[in-house]
Enzyme design. Structure first.
Site, PDB file in Angstrom:
ATOM      1  N   ASP A  20      19.676  12.510 -34.041  1.00 41.48           N
ATOM      2  CA  ASP A  20      18.650  12.937 -34.979  1.00 41.48           C
ATOM      3  C   ASP A  20      18.060  14.248 -34.437  1.00 41.48           C
ATOM      4  OD1 ASP A  20      16.576  12.798 -36.968  1.00 41.48           O
ATOM      5  OD2 ASP A  20      15.255  12.128 -35.343  1.00 41.48           O
ATOM      6  N   ASP A  31      14.575  16.229 -35.783  1.00 38.87           N
ATOM      7  CA  ASP A  31      13.114  16.248 -35.665  1.00 38.87           C
ATOM      8  C   ASP A  31      12.603  15.016 -34.921  1.00 38.87           C
ATOM      9  OD1 ASP A  31      13.105  18.573 -37.059  1.00 38.87           O
ATOM     10  OD2 ASP A  31      12.612  17.675 -38.996  1.00 38.87           O
ATOM     11  N   ASP A  53      14.487   8.503 -33.246  1.00 35.90           N
ATOM     12  CA  ASP A  53      13.106   8.185 -32.873  1.00 35.90           C
ATOM     13  C   ASP A  53      12.367   7.372 -33.929  1.00 35.90           C
ATOM     14  OD1 ASP A  53      13.028  10.343 -34.752  1.00 35.90           O
ATOM     15  OD2 ASP A  53      10.967  10.740 -34.129  1.00 35.90           O
TER      16      ASP A  53
END
Ligand code: GDD
Length: 687
Positions: free
Chosen positions: A418, A420, A635
């Protein structure tokens, strides 16, 4: 170590069998070139032993042994050897296997090492063997059959998967840890003396104590004496000179180079060690047609060494010894095409006298399993890739995979990341803390696949900045972009965009916008009628100016402009009463739109999620590279499908230094916010 030189060697074609060597000194001290060794003495330097130990796996077969004894054996295994525990212990209400796992895990945690523990009846192992084309080890229930030798074969294949050079076996019912340590030192010493890659070494115990009123240091087990006698009869007749060279026909404690181990046949049950010798004689002496040219040219060496420690192990009774051990051991000699009539007759007499056979009967042939090299390792590791992490302890550590080659030479590692909040800091969008590690990942040629809700434009900019040239997944799994010519095998695609082929999983931006507009109209009408549900404000990136997007996100103007260039999804900020927001999200789903929350914004799209795109791309990697091991790092909630789709999911901390609650099995929690955590787990991965 100092070993006595042996004067006795039997040469049979390409096979050299050395007489038993005694240990003169277990530790021969530091290197000292000034000392001239006595002609009778062979010194093996500590460094040479250390080097071999690094390349060696020790397989510990275990079936319901005393766990204290097991702990003792573990504590004796040299630190650099890799331990594989192969268990066939009881499961169910009393789960002995679970206890063994806990003991091994604790041992590895405290001693800072990694090991493998596998239950022989694990369906994943049976499936992998079947897919690898090695079903001969499976029983009627489709699982691996009972038996130490079946466990040994699995141990050999797993050692191969780990790209090791040597494999040694040590029973786990050994009461004397010092003896177990000594066996490993003997293995390493013999390998360091070997002149060929095809080598085996077998242990002869100096004494095997028995309680006979008082402790009595017995030298020979009855079965060993008998097996050795008939093996020597066979070898004597082959060489035309009488010999008693073989003293280790039933040596449970033995080790081999994997090059040799994978070429031998294995007998089931307690015939295993005798059959290994028979297989060497059959394949490499030239008496039967040669099948392994390289081994025949380079030669095969069989070492035998005698220990200084006594061998004290659990006594399982005499009955078992004669029926389960003597008969199968003699049977493999008897049924070998090398066995001469005279030796056959002597074996029959022996078995009749021992009460194993009636006069006129023949020993039933032992089930033989083919050389492990028959198994297709790419398929074996490919089939295991999703399960492999379950077998390693301590849990949570990245698998001991090396570079782009991965576990076994054939496994290709692929990282899905991922952006961001993960590779990019959740507040500053900086990747600086991850940069050095990212370079290491690149240098190991591990593909780094961006998998983010960011647009193609945004990801292209980042790819250019970081010099990443692997495929990438945009707008939350809506499309996979593959650089032209990246895969050597052709694949289907939906369109060509610049230098990429694109696989589209989501619907177009226009369609998303249209449906989203309809849903918003309906929800707003409902909210007007039911004011108690609260208010709802939805601001879409597509409707905002570049400056507004920049302000909302903290991106600079260039990046904000790219964030607005949406092809398959809309990003929106959703505010309002809890019930109003919930109603909106439910209505989106009803209209066939997915939504994913990335921490601050929602991404809305049609028919796609990160997981589907990851699976699709993984298939392409498999098609092109064979076995693949996938790692995912994210996240937040919208990473759940991606993390669920990979073999090893990992999660970094969010801005408040916590791990967002995600429902992902086997998730590894990594300390560090965004790129800091990213760097930490990638360091382990490339190490
Ligand atoms: N994985 C696995 N699967 N391990 C097993 C199984 C099984 O089905 N059966 C036994 N073991 C483990 C035991 O827990 C022990 O650690 C080791 O294999 C040897 O099994 P024992 O049943 O204790 O054998 P033994 O002591 O009678 O015989 C040993 O010495 C003989 C020579 O005297 C073994 O090493 C024999 O292979 C050897 O021929």
């Amino acid at each position: 170590m100092r070993l006595e030189r042996t004067r006795q060697t039997e040469h049979l074609g390409s096979v050299s069998i050395y007489g038993v060597r005694r240990v003169l000194e277990l530790d021969s001290g530091a290197k000292n070139p000034q000392i001239n060794e006595n002609a009778e003495v062979q010194k093996i330097e500590r460094e040479a032993i250390d080097e071999i130990e690094k390349k060696m796996v020790i397989v510990l077969p275990i079936m319901n042994e005393d766990v204290k004894v097991f702990e003792g054996v573990l504590s004796a295994m040299p630190h650099e050897c890799f331990i594989i525990v192969l268990s066939n212990s009881q499961r169910g209400e009393i789960d002995t296997f679970r206890v063994e796992q806990d003991i091994l895990s604790r041992f590895c945690q405290t001693t800072k090492r990694q090991a493998l523990i596998v239950h022989q009846k694990d369906p994943a192992m049976a499936r992998a063997l079947s897919e690898a084309g090695y079903p001969e080890i499976l029983g009627e229930d489709g699982l691996i059959r009972n038996g130490k030798s079946e466990g040994m074969i699995l141990g050999i294949l797993l050692s191969k998967l780990l790209s090791k050079e040597y494999v040694g076996f040590i029973d786990t019912d050994n009461y004397i840890p010092g003896a177990a340590l000594e066996y490993v030192k003997h293995y390493a010493a013999a390998f360091s003396l070997a002149k060929t890659p095809y080598v085996m070494t077998r242990i002869q115990w100096r004494y095997k104590p028995k309680i006979m009123g008082e402790l009595y240091f017995k030298k020979w087990g009855r079965v060993s004496e008998i097996t050795n006698k008939h093996l020597n009869n066979l070898v004597s007749a082959m060489g035309k000179f009488e010999t008693d060279i073989l003293k280790t026909g039933n040596a449970g404690e033995h080790a081999m180079s994997l090059a040799l181990a994978e070429r031998l046949n294995y007998g089931t049950g307690y015939a295993v060690e005798t059959e290994e010798l028979i297989s060497i004689l059959e394949q490499f002496t030239g008496m039967l047609p040669i099948t392994n040219k390289d081994a025949s040219e380079k030669g095969v060496e069989v070492f035998q060494t005698e220990t200084v420690n006594p061998h004290l192990h659990a006594d399982k009774g005499d009955e078992h010894v004669v029926l389960e051990m003597m008969q199968p051991s003699l049977s493999v000699i008897y049924h070998s095409p090398l066995c001469q009539e005279k030796t056959r007759e002597l074996i029959l007499t022996e078995l009749v006298e021992a009460g194993c056979l009636e006069p006129g009967q023949e020993p039933p042939p032992v089930r033989l399993m083919p050389p492990p090299q028959k198994a297709d390792m790419a398929r074996f590791s490919g089939s295991l890739s999703a399960d492999l992490h379950r077998f390693f302890v301590p849990e949570g550590l990245p698998l001991p995979v090396a570079g782009g080659r991965g576990i076994g030479e054939q496994v290709k590692k692929v990282v899905f990341t991922d952006l961001d909040g993960t590779l990019l800091h959740p507040g500053t969008y900086s990747y600086t803390p991850a940069l050095a590690t990212l370079r290491q990942v690149q240098s190991k040629e591990i593909p780094l696949v961006f998998c983010s809700s960011k647009t193609r434009g945004e990801q292209e900019m980042l790819r250019q900045e970081l010099g990443v040239g692997d495929p990438f997944i945009t707008e939350n799994g809506a499309a996979v972009f593959i650089p032209k010519g990246y895969f050597h095998r052709p694949h289907s695609y939906d369109k060509v965009v610049g230098d990429y082929t694109a696989l589209e999983l989501g619907i177009s931006y226009q369609e998303v916008k249209h449906k989203l507009g309809q849903v918003l109209d309906e929800v707003r009408a409902k909210l007007l009628k039911n004011a108690w549900l609260g208010s709802l404000t939805v601001s879409c990136f597509g409707d905002m100016s570049v400056e507004e997007v920049a302000m909302e996100t903290g991106l600079n103007l260039k990046a904000a402009e790219l964030a607005k260039q949406r092809e398959y999804s809309e990003t929106m900020k959703v505010q309002g009463g809890k019930q109003a927001v919930e109603l909106f999200l439910v209505e989106l789903k009803k209209a066939g739109l997915n939504h994913a929350f990335g921490g601050r914004f929602y991404t809305v799209s049609g028919g796609n999620d990160k997981g589907k795109a990851v699976k699709l791309l993984t298939e392409l990697y498999k098609l092109n590279f064979g076995a693949v091991m996938t790692f995912g790092i994210g996240d937040s909630e919208n990473d759940t499908p991606m993390l669920t789709a990979v073999d090893q999911p990992m999660q970094v901390q969010n801005q408040s230094q916590r791990w967002t609650k995600l429902k992902v099995p086997q998730l590894v929690f990594v300390r560090g916010i965004g790129p800091e955590g990213w760097s930490r787990c990638m360091t382990e991965l490339v190490a």
